[in-house]
Design a protein around this motif. Structure first.
Motif, PDB file in Angstrom:
ATOM      1  N   ALA A 198       1.925 -10.863  -5.189  1.00  7.97           N
ATOM      2  CA  ALA A 198       2.661  -9.373  -4.861  1.00  7.97           C
ATOM      3  C   ALA A 198       2.137  -8.442  -5.821  1.00  7.97           C
ATOM      4  O   ALA A 198       1.929  -7.525  -5.478  1.00  7.97           O
ATOM      5  N   ARG A 199       2.218  -9.027  -7.197  1.00 14.13           N
ATOM      6  CA  ARG A 199       1.479  -8.200  -8.194  1.00 14.13           C
ATOM      7  C   ARG A 199       0.099  -7.634  -8.079  1.00 14.13           C
ATOM      8  O   ARG A 199      -0.262  -6.492  -8.173  1.00 14.13           O
ATOM      9  N   ASP A 200      -0.801  -8.654  -7.462  1.00 20.11           N
ATOM     10  CA  ASP A 200      -2.130  -8.406  -7.101  1.00 20.11           C
ATOM     11  C   ASP A 200      -2.077  -7.494  -5.953  1.00 20.11           C
ATOM     12  O   ASP A 200      -3.106  -6.437  -6.430  1.00 20.11           O
ATOM     13  N   LEU A 201      -1.255  -7.783  -5.119  1.00 18.33           N
ATOM     14  CA  LEU A 201      -1.388  -6.563  -3.854  1.00 18.33           C
ATOM     15  C   LEU A 201      -1.209  -5.323  -4.379  1.00 18.33           C
ATOM     16  O   LEU A 201      -1.815  -4.319  -3.957  1.00 18.33           O
ATOM     17  N   ARG A 202      -0.062  -5.064  -5.356  1.00 13.04           N
ATOM     18  CA  ARG A 202       0.368  -3.814  -5.542  1.00 13.04           C
ATOM     19  C   ARG A 202      -0.645  -3.230  -6.622  1.00 13.04           C
ATOM     20  O   ARG A 202      -1.131  -2.104  -6.509  1.00 13.04           O
ATOM     21  N   ARG A 203      -1.214  -4.169  -7.459  1.00 13.09           N
ATOM     22  CA  ARG A 203      -2.728  -3.521  -8.663  1.00 13.09           C
ATOM     23  C   ARG A 203      -3.696  -2.976  -7.615  1.00 13.09           C
ATOM     24  O   ARG A 203      -4.080  -2.121  -7.898  1.00 13.09           O
TER      25      ARG A 203
ATOM     26  N   ALA B 225       0.792  -1.109  -0.018  1.00  7.95           N
ATOM     27  CA  ALA B 225      -0.147   0.052   0.029  1.00  7.95           C
ATOM     28  C   ALA B 225       0.862   1.389   0.084  1.00  7.95           C
ATOM     29  O   ALA B 225       0.236   2.353  -0.482  1.00  7.95           O
ATOM     30  N   ALA B 226       2.041   1.203   0.589  1.00  9.91           N
ATOM     31  CA  ALA B 226       2.934   2.361   0.477  1.00  9.91           C
ATOM     32  C   ALA B 226       3.377   3.055  -0.702  1.00  9.91           C
ATOM     33  O   ALA B 226       3.398   2.406  -1.632  1.00  9.91           O
TER      34      ALA B 226
ATOM     35  N   GLU C 204       9.478  -0.365  -9.087  1.00  8.45           N
ATOM     36  CA  GLU C 204       8.004  -1.340  -8.982  1.00  8.45           C
ATOM     37  C   GLU C 204       8.541  -3.055  -9.096  1.00  8.45           C
ATOM     38  O   GLU C 204       7.882  -3.429  -8.263  1.00  8.45           O
ATOM     39  N   ILE C 205       9.487  -3.188  -9.765  1.00  9.82           N
ATOM     40  CA  ILE C 205      10.081  -4.477 -10.215  1.00  9.82           C
ATOM     41  C   ILE C 205      10.646  -5.090  -8.688  1.00  9.82           C
ATOM     42  O   ILE C 205      10.297  -6.200  -8.322  1.00  9.82           O
ATOM     43  N   GLY C 206      11.439  -4.212  -8.097  1.00 12.91           N
ATOM     44  CA  GLY C 206      12.241  -4.504  -6.830  1.00 12.91           C
ATOM     45  C   GLY C 206      11.062  -4.592  -5.617  1.00 12.91           C
ATOM     46  O   GLY C 206      11.172  -5.588  -4.884  1.00 12.91           O
ATOM     47  N   ARG C 207       9.950  -3.731  -5.745  1.00 11.31           N
ATOM     48  CA  ARG C 207       8.877  -3.712  -4.681  1.00 11.31           C
ATOM     49  C   ARG C 207       8.236  -5.104  -4.894  1.00 11.31           C
ATOM     50  O   ARG C 207       7.875  -5.773  -3.783  1.00 11.31           O
ATOM     51  N   GLU C 208       7.747  -5.605  -6.143  1.00  9.20           N
ATOM     52  CA  GLU C 208       7.181  -6.782  -6.353  1.00  9.20           C
ATOM     53  C   GLU C 208       7.798  -7.933  -5.754  1.00  9.20           C
ATOM     54  O   GLU C 208       7.417  -8.758  -5.039  1.00  9.20           O
TER      55      GLU C 208
END
Length: 559
Positions: free
Chosen positions: A548-553, A499-500, A524-528
Motif C-alpha cells: 500500500a505504501r509503495d502504491l501511494r509513493r 492514485a486519488a 495518509e496513515i489511514g489511507r495506507e
C-alpha cells in the motif's frame, strides 16, 4: 465543484456531513457498507426520483443538501436566472426533503423548484457513470445523440438548419395527407366559415347596440306612461294656477326683503334662490322632453326585429354581443389563414418536391459535418484506448443512410470496435467484455469531458473487471479527467484508491441496536491501512501494508 454534502435519515445513514475538494476523491469500503447510498443521495439532489422507502426507518423525513461552487457556465447561469435563482458568492445550495406521503420539497438557493427543473439543472452539475451509462453506450440508438453531443458549433448550426427545413417539409407533407383524406370535410368547413362570415358581416353588430335598442324599446312601449308623468311634472312645476317655480320665487323675494337684517335670513334667501333657479332649469328640460317625445310604431317594429336577429346570433355564436364579435374575429382569422392552394393538392406537391430537394442537400451537408466530427472522435477515443493499455483496440463510427427523412437527418450511426488486432471491426455491443466496456466508457468520458463542462463526475464502480496495469491506467485516466472536472470514484481497486487525491472510508457499524453508515476522511496513515485492507482483506499483513505504501509513493511521484 461539490463542496459540501449533508445526508440525514436517508437509508441506513443517520447523519453524515462531508466536505470535498477539487481533484479526485475515492470512496471505499466493504460491500454493503453504504457507498452506493452516498451516490443515491447525490442522484436525489440532482433530479433523481425518490420514494418513502429511502427514509430511514423510524424517521419522519429524509433531508439532503449539497453546496456547489459554480464556474462561469453561461448556459447554467442563464437557466438559473430564468427561474429567479440568485447566485451568492458563486455558491449553489440544493436542498431536498423526502416525506412519507411521497412528496418532496426542493429548494435551490431558497427558491422552491420542481423535480423537472432540478433534473435539468442537475444534469449540468453532476454526471454519474455507472451501470446505466454502460447500457447507454451499448444501446446503438444512443450513438447518434452521443456523436452530436461531441460535435461543436458547426454541427449544431448545421443540424438546426436541417431541422428547420425538415419541419417545413413535414408540415406540408401532413397537409397533403390531410387534404387527400379529408377533402370533403375541408370543403364543408370552408362553406360553413364563409356562411358564418357573411351572416355576421350582414348583421353588422355594434358593441353597445343591444343595450341602446332595449332602452329605446322600453321608451316606446311605455310612451303613454312617460308622457303622462312628464305633463304632471310640468304642471306641478309651472301650472297656470301657480306651480312650484312661482312659489319658490315668492319665497325668495320675501327672504331677500329681510336679508339685510340678519345673516341667517341672507343664507336662507341664497338657498331658496338656488332652488328657484334649479327648478326653472328642470322645468325647461321637462318642456324639451315633452316636445321631443314621439311614438313611432314602425320604429318599435324595427327595434323588435333587430333584437330578434341579435338574440338569434347570440344563440349561435355567444351569449352576448361581445362574444359574437369575438367569434366573428376568429372566423375572419381562420379564413384569412386558409390558403387557396390547400384544396389544390398538385400545388402542394410541387412545394413538397422543392422542399425535398433542399432537404436532401442539407441532409448531405449534415452527414459530411458529422463524418468530420466522427473522425475527430475516433482519433480522440483511440488515443485514450492506447493510454488505457488496450493495445490493438480500435474505435470507429459507422454510418448507414436511412430511407426517407427523420428529424435527426438521414444517418444511422453505430459505434464499432476491434479489441484485438486481426479480429475485425464489429458492433460494440457484440464484442465488449465487462472490463473492456469499462475502459471504453472511460475513454469516451475522457473525450467528452471538456465539451460537456460537467462540474462533477461520479464513477460508480466503473473499474469493475480489471486489475494490475490496467487498473493503474484507469486510475491515471481518472486523474486526467479530474484536471477539468471534480471526480468521485467508488472503487474496489487499490491502484485507483492510491492514485486519488482524497480518500473516504465507508463503514457500517451498529449503534444503539441500529445499523448506521459512517463516512471518514482518511489521512495518509489511514489511507495506507485502507489500501492494505483492499489488498489483503480484514487482517492487514505487513506485506499488504508495504504494498500500500509503495502504491501511494508511486502515485505521488506520477502526479
Amino acid at each position: 465543484m461539490l463542496e459540501n454534502l449533508l445526508i440525514e435519515n436517508f437509508a441506513i445513514i443517520e447523519k453524515v456531513a462531508l466536505q470535498f475538494d477539487s481533484g479526485m476523491s475515492v470512496l471505499t469500503g466493504e460491500t454493503g457498507a453504504g457507498k452506493s447510498i452516498i451516490i443515491d443521495a447525490l442522484m436525489m439532489l440532482t433530479g433523481g426520483r425518490g420514494s418513502s422507502d429511502m427514509i430511514r426507518h423510524g424517521s419522519k423525513k429524509a433531508v439532503l443538501q449539497a453546496v456547489f461552487s459554480i464556474p462561469q457556465n453561461k448556459s447554467l447561469i442563464n437557466q438559473l436566472n430564468e427561474q429567479g435563482i440568485e447566485i451568492s458568492d458563486g455558491e449553489l445550495i440544493i436542498y431536498r426533503e423526502l416525506k412519507h406521503n411521497g412528496r418532496s420539497l426542493i429548494r435551490i438557493n431558497g427558491v422552491v423548484v420542481s423535480l423537472k427543473m432540478l433534473s435539468s439543472i442537475g444534469r449540468q452539475l453532476v454526471d454519474i457513470q455507472g451501470q446505466n451509462d454502460t447500457q447507454q453506450l451499448l444501446n446503438s440508438d444512443e450513438h447518434l445523440p452521443l456523436l452530436d453531443a461531441y460535435g461543436g458549433n458547426e454541427l449544431l448550426v448545421t443540424k438546426q438548419a436541417y431541422q428547420e427545413i425538415f419541419n417545413d417539409f413535414r408540415s406540408i407533407t401532413q397537409r397533403i395527407r390531410r387534404v387527400q383524406t379529408s377533402q370533403q370535410e375541408i370543403t364543408q368547413r370552408l362553406d360553413l366559415l364563409q356562411f358564418q362570415q357573411q351572416e355576421l358581416a350582414d348583421a353588422d353588430l355594434q358593441a353597445n347596440e343591444e343595450e341602446d335598442l332595449l332602452d329605446a324599446r322600453g321608451k316606446l312601449l311605455n310612451y303613454k306612461k312617460i308622457a303622462d308623468r312628464l305633463q304632471r311634472a310640468q304642471l306641478t312645476l309651472s301650472g297656470e294656477d301657480g306651480g312650484a317655480v312661482d312659489r319658490l320665487a315668492e319665497s325668495m323675494q320675501a327672504l331677500q326683503e329681510i336679508a339685510e337684517y340678519d345673516d341667517n335670513y341672507a343664507d336662507l334667501a341664497s338657498t331658496i334662490a338656488d332652488s328657484y333657479y334649479a327648478a326653472q332649469e328642470v322645468s325647461r328640460d321637462v318642456d324639451e322632453q315633452i316636445s321631443d317625445l314621439t311614438y313611432d310604431e314602425a320604429e318599435l317594429v324595427r327595434i323588435d326585429e333587430r333584437l330578434q336577429l341579435i338574440h338569434s346570433l347570440e344563440r349561435k355564436y355567444g351569449t352576448t354581443v361581445a362574444d359574437v364579435l369575438i367569434f366573428k374575429q376568429k372566423v375572419d382569422k381562420e379564413l384569412s389563414m386558409k390558403d387557396n392552394d390547400e384544396l389544390d393538392v398538385e400545388q402542394l406537391q410541387v412545394r413538397q418536391n422543392n422542399l425535398r430537394q433542399v432537404l436532401r442537400k442539407q441532409a448531405i451537408k449534415l452527414r459530411e459535418v458529422r463524418q468530420k466530427v466522427a473522425r475527430e472522435l475516433e482519433q480522440a477515443i483511440n488515443q485514450q484506448l492506447n493510454e488505457l493499455l488496450m493495445v490493438g483496440a480500435e474505435f470507429e463510427v459507422h454510418f448507414d443512410q436511412i430511407e426517407g427523412f427523420v428529424s435527426s437527418g438521414t444517418d444511422n450511426v453505430e459505434f464499432y470496435v476491434q479489441t484485438n488486432v486481426g479480429e475485425g471491426m464489429a458492433p460494440l455491443v457484440k464484442i465488449a467484455s465487462g472490463g473492456e466496456t469499462a475502459r471504453l466508457m472511460l475513454a469516451i468520458k475522457t473525450a467528452f469531458t471538456k465539451q460537456q463542462h460537467i462540474i462533477s463526475i461520479v464513477f460508480d464502480e466503473a473499474d469493475t473487471g480489471v486489475s494490475g496495469r490496467v487498473a493503474q491506467a484507469i486510475a491515471k485516466k481518472m486523474l486526467t479527467i479530474a484536471a477539468d472536472s471534480q471526480v468521485f470514484a467508488i472503487t474496489h481497486l487499490p491502484q485507483v484508491a492510491a492514485a486519488a487525491t482524497h480518500h473516504f472510508l465507508i463503514a457500517k457499524v451498529a449503534e444503539n441496536e441500529r445499523t448506521v453508515t459512517q463516512v471518514t476522511p482518511l489521512d495518509e496513515i489511514g489511507r495506507e491501512r485502507a489500501i492494505a485492507m483492499m489488498l489483503s482483506g480484514e487482517n492487514i499483513t505487513k506485506t499488504a501494508l508495504a504494498n500500500a505504501r509503495d502504491l501511494r509513493r508511486e502515485a505521488k511521484s506520477n502526479r
